[in-house]
Design an enzyme around this catalytic site. Structure first.
Site, PDB file in Angstrom:
ATOM      1  CG  HIS A 261      -1.595   0.705   1.308  1.00 29.58           C
ATOM      2  ND1 HIS A 261      -2.765   1.006  -0.425  1.00 29.58           N
ATOM      3  CD2 HIS A 261      -3.055   1.499   2.219  1.00 29.58           C
ATOM      4  CE1 HIS A 261      -3.102   2.042   0.956  1.00 29.58           C
ATOM      5  NE2 HIS A 261      -3.603   2.307   1.848  1.00 29.58           N
ATOM      6  CG  HIS A 301      -4.084   0.548  -8.439  1.00 34.25           C
ATOM      7  ND1 HIS A 301      -5.250   0.517  -7.735  1.00 34.25           N
ATOM      8  CD2 HIS A 301      -3.793   1.561  -7.226  1.00 34.25           C
ATOM      9  CE1 HIS A 301      -5.655   0.988  -6.746  1.00 34.25           C
ATOM     10  NE2 HIS A 301      -4.647   1.916  -6.630  1.00 34.25           N
ATOM     11  CG  ASP A 357       3.680   4.486  -4.026  1.00 32.49           C
ATOM     12  OD1 ASP A 357       2.766   5.565  -2.953  1.00 32.49           O
ATOM     13  OD2 ASP A 357       2.349   3.675  -3.577  1.00 32.49           O
TER      14      ASP A 357
HETATM   15  N1  CMC Z   1       5.045  -6.858 -10.846  1.00 32.89           N
HETATM   16  C1  CMC Z   1       4.460  -7.639 -11.182  1.00 32.89           C
HETATM   17  N2  CMC Z   1       3.531  -8.658 -11.646  1.00 32.89           N
HETATM   18  C2  CMC Z   1       2.396  -7.903 -10.853  1.00 32.89           C
HETATM   19  C3  CMC Z   1       2.092  -7.081 -10.186  1.00 32.89           C
HETATM   20  C4  CMC Z   1       3.793  -6.327  -9.860  1.00 32.89           C
HETATM   21  N3  CMC Z   1       4.134  -5.305  -9.359  1.00 32.89           N
HETATM   22  N4  CMC Z   1       1.619  -6.619  -9.710  1.00 32.89           N
HETATM   23  C5  CMC Z   1       0.754  -8.144 -10.048  1.00 32.89           C
HETATM   24  N5  CMC Z   1       0.970  -8.488 -10.535  1.00 32.89           N
HETATM   25  C6  CMC Z   1       0.900  -9.557 -11.487  1.00 32.89           C
HETATM   26  C7  CMC Z   1       0.439 -10.976 -10.180  1.00 32.89           C
HETATM   27  O1  CMC Z   1       1.571 -11.567  -9.781  1.00 32.89           O
HETATM   28  C8  CMC Z   1      -0.747 -11.414 -10.561  1.00 32.89           C
HETATM   29  O2  CMC Z   1       0.085 -12.781 -12.271  1.00 32.89           O
HETATM   30  P1  CMC Z   1      -0.821 -13.995 -12.178  1.00 32.89           P
HETATM   31  O3  CMC Z   1      -1.714 -13.884 -12.830  1.00 32.89           O
HETATM   32  O4  CMC Z   1       0.130 -15.147 -13.281  1.00 32.89           O
HETATM   33  O5  CMC Z   1      -0.338 -14.724 -11.090  1.00 32.89           O
HETATM   34  C9  CMC Z   1      -1.847 -10.152 -11.366  1.00 32.89           C
HETATM   35  O6  CMC Z   1      -0.741  -9.517 -12.314  1.00 32.89           O
HETATM   36  C10 CMC Z   1      -2.951  -9.779 -11.136  1.00 32.89           C
HETATM   37  O7  CMC Z   1      -1.911  -9.291  -9.390  1.00 32.89           O
HETATM   38  P2  CMC Z   1      -2.852  -9.823  -8.089  1.00 32.89           P
HETATM   39  O8  CMC Z   1      -1.082  -9.708  -6.517  1.00 32.89           O
HETATM   40  O9  CMC Z   1      -4.095 -10.584  -8.371  1.00 32.89           O
HETATM   41  O10 CMC Z   1      -2.989  -7.894  -7.898  1.00 32.89           O
HETATM   42  P3  CMC Z   1      -3.828  -7.262  -7.519  1.00 32.89           P
HETATM   43  O11 CMC Z   1      -4.723  -6.375  -7.324  1.00 32.89           O
HETATM   44  O12 CMC Z   1      -4.100  -8.264  -6.106  1.00 32.89           O
HETATM   45  O13 CMC Z   1      -2.732  -6.429  -6.708  1.00 32.89           O
HETATM   46  C11 CMC Z   1      -1.120  -4.657  -6.131  1.00 32.89           C
HETATM   47  C12 CMC Z   1      -2.468  -5.087  -6.545  1.00 32.89           C
HETATM   48  C13 CMC Z   1      -1.632  -2.912  -5.875  1.00 32.89           C
HETATM   49  C14 CMC Z   1      -1.256  -4.984  -4.493  1.00 32.89           C
HETATM   50  C15 CMC Z   1      -0.187  -5.523  -7.103  1.00 32.89           C
HETATM   51  O14 CMC Z   1      -0.229  -4.745  -7.988  1.00 32.89           O
HETATM   52  C16 CMC Z   1       1.313  -5.335  -6.715  1.00 32.89           C
HETATM   53  O15 CMC Z   1       1.452  -6.163  -5.360  1.00 32.89           O
HETATM   54  N6  CMC Z   1       2.105  -4.198  -6.954  1.00 32.89           N
HETATM   55  C17 CMC Z   1       2.954  -3.642  -6.163  1.00 32.89           C
HETATM   56  C18 CMC Z   1       3.340  -2.890  -5.123  1.00 32.89           C
HETATM   57  C19 CMC Z   1       2.586  -1.279  -5.426  1.00 32.89           C
HETATM   58  O16 CMC Z   1       3.442  -0.533  -6.157  1.00 32.89           O
HETATM   59  N7  CMC Z   1       1.423  -0.747  -4.406  1.00 32.89           N
HETATM   60  C20 CMC Z   1       1.829   0.002  -4.931  1.00 32.89           C
HETATM   61  C21 CMC Z   1      -0.132   0.130  -4.913  1.00 32.89           C
HETATM   62  S1  CMC Z   1      -1.006   1.924  -5.671  1.00 32.89           S
HETATM   63  C22 CMC Z   1      -0.343   2.886  -3.957  1.00 32.89           C
HETATM   64  C23 CMC Z   1      -1.972   2.458  -2.789  1.00 32.89           C
HETATM   65  O17 CMC Z   1      -3.111   2.425  -3.234  1.00 32.89           O
HETATM   66  O18 CMC Z   1      -1.079   2.538  -1.575  1.00 32.89           O
END
Ligand code: CMC
Length: 422
Positions: A261, A301, A357
């Site tokens: 986050h 996201h 971010d």
């Molecule tokens: N790098 C590589 N792969 C990713 C990433 C990433 N940053 N984000 C998602 N994926 C992949 C993930 O591995 C999955 O692949 P598969 O379908 O093959 O298993 C797919 O994309 C969907 O990911 P998810 O984890 O199911 O998606 P989510 O909606 O649960 O996660 C997130 C959203 C923001 C937690 C995630 O994209 C992430 O960890 N990003 C990096 C951390 C980050 O930048 N966070 C800041 C968010 S914006 C500020 C805020 O609101 O706090």
């Protein structure tokens, strides 16, 4: 076409028809079919837990609006204090309201001396500023006996004012403590962002560069709210038990602390430093894709499946800041990473774009903030959003204490086994 949905329980043949309103259907439909039937929705992926009139977000189209105003217009024309007023009151302040609001916030920036002398001084010398900020928020509430009078609008307004005014003071205090510098008291002659920068950096003579003051304000505007994110949900869940707003905001800040986050901006800079140079980008991307290198921080996201509109504005602001501070050497690595990811099927297919971010950390670093302060910088303006949601929650007649259900997967009933039989 009717705006209804009919759900049939195939076990009993019982069916229930309910309206589709605001893109939602009432979960009470399920309760009507069978009071012991629940919707299994880990991470609330498909659940709207409240009605809200504060922030509109269309993740597919990359749209973000506060109270109907596009984020691009607010970032260009408004100030953080005006935006905080808008989020809390639903309308932009009038010519008379803005000076009063600004005066009120400005005159609530001081904190009780005991907070600094006894509370903050008690932290270990290398305490993380975000950990200090989280606990200071909760501690602040203990100085105000009226904090618990949440049913009184006058009391709610007072706490809101205090929290918005004092979070920059707490943040700067956490930083000054962590580097062993004496605390700088708020200066009521300065604007909200200039006062914060002054409390952070003043050692002897210090004058805030107006371009950096504006950049700080734009960053505050962009971070002020983002509807039902993890931190705001924590604020609502905690607030739903009628805890005081300081404790609720501490819960929200704790949620924000995590690297998935608000902690992501810190993780982005650490990642860029680790990559080190543009030549290492392809190998890093390959590691992310193979699962060896962790995630590409600052990308992806839960809601945006398009370029985060805040990231676009932040990227532009970064260049404006670099004109004053000189270019952050990590910018080239970030630009190469973005270019590589946006043309790579792994990221394109998963709709992973830069989020808020990705570039904010580069600006913070150019402004002189240590990485450990980044999430604190996110929390200062997000306080306005948390409080707008807290207030909305408390006057919403449909809300109750948050209490989700579970799908129990543990043991069936069994008899206690005495120690000599184990
Ligand atoms: N790098 C590589 N792969 C990713 C990433 C990433 N940053 N984000 C998602 N994926 C992949 C993930 O591995 C999955 O692949 P598969 O379908 O093959 O298993 C797919 O994309 C969907 O990911 P998810 O984890 O199911 O998606 P989510 O909606 O649960 O996660 C997130 C959203 C923001 C937690 C995630 O994209 C992430 O960890 N990003 C990096 C951390 C980050 O930048 N966070 C800041 C968010 S914006 C500020 C805020 O609101 O706090």
């Amino acid at each position: 076409m009717p705006d209804t949905i009919t759900i049939i329980d195939d076990r009993t043949g019982k069916k229930v028809t309910v309206p589709i309103q605001g893109g939602t259907i009432p979960a009470s439909a399920v309760r009507e079919l069978d009071p012991q039937l629940f919707i299994y929705d880990p991470a609330y992926m498909q659940t709207a837990a409240c009605k809200s009139a504060i922030t509109f977000l269309d993740g597919d189209a990359g749209i973000l609006r506060y109270r109907g105003y596009p984020i691009e217009q607010l970032a260009e024309k408004s100030t953080y204090l005006e935006v905080a007023y808008l989020l809390l009151n639903g309308e932009l302040p009038t010519k008379d309201q803005l000076p009063k609001w600004t005066h009120d916030v400005t005159h609530h920036t001081f904190i009780h001396e005991n907070m600094r002398k006894r509370f903050v001084d008690g932290f270990h010398y290398d305490a993380h500023p975000m950990g200090m900020f989280v606990s200071s928020l909760a501690a602040l509430g203990t100085f105000y006996n009226d904090a618990k009078d949440i049913e009184l609008k006058e009391s709610r307004d007072k706490q809101i004012l205090r929290l918005i005014a004092k979070t920059p003071t707490l943040a700067a205090m956490a930083y000054r403590f962590s580097v062993g510098l004496p605390f700088v008291y708020p200066n009521n002659d300065l604007s909200f962002p200039a006062n914060f920068l002054n409390m952070m950096w003043k050692v002897g003579e210090y004058e805030v560069d107006p371009r950096l003051e504006r950049a700080m304000d734009v960053l505050f505007i962009l971070h002020a709210d983002h509807e039902q994110n993890c931190g705001t949900t924590a604020m609502r869940v905690t607030g739903s038990s009628h805890a005081d707003p300081y404790s609720s905001a501490a819960a929200a800040a704790s949620a924000l602390y995590g690297p998935l986050h608000g902690g992501a901006n810190e993780a982005v800079v650490r990642m860029l430093e680790e990559i080190g140079s543009v030549e290492n980008v392809p190998a890093f991307i390959a590691d992310v894709k193979s699962g060896k290198g962790g995630r590409l921080m600052g990308f992806g996201h839960r809601v945006y499946k398009n370029y985060d509109p805040r990231a676009k504005i932040i990227k532009k602001t970064a260049y404006e800041v670099f004109e004053v501070t000189g270019k952050n050497p990590l910018l080239d690595v970030a630009l190469k990473l973005e270019e590589s990811a946006l043309s790579d099927p792994y990221f394109v297919d998963r709709k992973l774009y830069p989020n808020v971010d990705f570039y904010s950390g580069l600006i913070y670093q150019a402004l002189g903030f240590p990485v450990a302060m980044f999430t604190v910088l996110f929390a200062i303006p997000r306080t306005a959003g948390w409080l707008a949601h807290w207030q909305e929650l408390l006057i919403d007649k449909e809300q109750k204490i948050s209490r989700p259900r579970q799908w129990y997967t543990g043991s069936e009933t069994r008899d206690y086994v005495p120690m000599y039989e184990r």
